[in-house]
Design an enzyme around this catalytic site. Structure first.
Site, PDB file in Angstrom:
ATOM      1  N   MET A  55      48.723  71.838  56.360  1.00  0.00           N
ATOM      2  CA  MET A  55      49.383  71.810  57.438  1.00  0.00           C
ATOM      3  C   MET A  55      49.025  71.185  58.579  1.00  0.00           C
ATOM      4  O   MET A  55      48.220  71.330  59.296  1.00  0.00           O
ATOM      5  CB  MET A  55      48.492  73.224  57.078  1.00  0.00           C
ATOM      6  CG  MET A  55      49.308  74.474  58.540  1.00  0.00           C
ATOM      7  SD  MET A  55      48.741  76.153  59.606  1.00  0.00           S
ATOM      8  CE  MET A  55      48.195  75.945  57.696  1.00  0.00           C
ATOM      9  N   PRO A  56      50.201  71.103  58.491  1.00  0.00           N
ATOM     10  CA  PRO A  56      50.538  70.243  60.711  1.00  0.00           C
ATOM     11  C   PRO A  56      49.822  70.532  61.542  1.00  0.00           C
ATOM     12  O   PRO A  56      49.993  71.834  61.121  1.00  0.00           O
ATOM     13  CB  PRO A  56      51.520  69.425  59.994  1.00  0.00           C
ATOM     14  CG  PRO A  56      52.498  69.164  58.796  1.00  0.00           C
ATOM     15  CD  PRO A  56      51.936  70.486  58.948  1.00  0.00           C
ATOM     16  N   TYR A  57      49.090  70.833  62.291  1.00  0.00           N
ATOM     17  CA  TYR A  57      48.679  71.182  63.729  1.00  0.00           C
ATOM     18  C   TYR A  57      49.479  70.133  64.947  1.00  0.00           C
ATOM     19  O   TYR A  57      48.049  68.941  64.556  1.00  0.00           O
ATOM     20  CB  TYR A  57      47.438  71.786  63.385  1.00  0.00           C
ATOM     21  CG  TYR A  57      47.079  72.333  64.619  1.00  0.00           C
ATOM     22  CD1 TYR A  57      46.996  73.586  65.061  1.00  0.00           C
ATOM     23  CD2 TYR A  57      46.783  71.683  65.522  1.00  0.00           C
ATOM     24  CE1 TYR A  57      47.286  74.386  66.039  1.00  0.00           C
ATOM     25  CE2 TYR A  57      46.554  72.760  67.111  1.00  0.00           C
ATOM     26  CZ  TYR A  57      46.109  74.036  66.965  1.00  0.00           C
ATOM     27  OH  TYR A  57      45.859  74.645  68.173  1.00  0.00           O
TER      28      TYR A  57
END
Length: 69
Positions: free
Chosen positions: A1-3
Site C-alpha cells: 500500500m503506497p503511503y
C-alpha cells in the site's frame, strides 16, 4: 500500500480545498502509472506546516522571510 505524505508550508495564501483534492488525485494517478498500484490502496496525506514550526540555519522560516532570506 503506497503511503505518500506531502508537507506544505502554511502561507498567507492558503492552499485551497480544491487544490488539495487535485494534489491527492494527481499523486494517486502518478503512483498508478509509475508503480502499477491500484488507487484504492493508495493513501495521500497533506500536512500544512506553520513557518514558525521549522527553520534553517538556526532561525525559523518566518524570521528568515522577515529578513529577506
Amino acid at each position: 500500500m503506497p503511503y505518500v505524505n506531502i508537507k506544505l508550508t502554511r502561507e498567507q495564501e492558503p492552499i485551497t480545498r480544491e487544490q488539495k483534492a487535485e494534489l491527492i488525485a494527481g499523486v494517486t494517478e502518478l503512483l498508478v502509472q509509475v508503480v502499477g498500484r491500484g488507487p484504492g490502496t493508495t493513501v495521500v496525506v497533506i500536512d500544512e506546516v506553520d513557518t514558525d514550526n521549522y527553520g534553517v540555519g538556526g532561525a525559523t522560516i518566518t524570521e528568515r522571510r522577515k529578513q529577506g532570506k
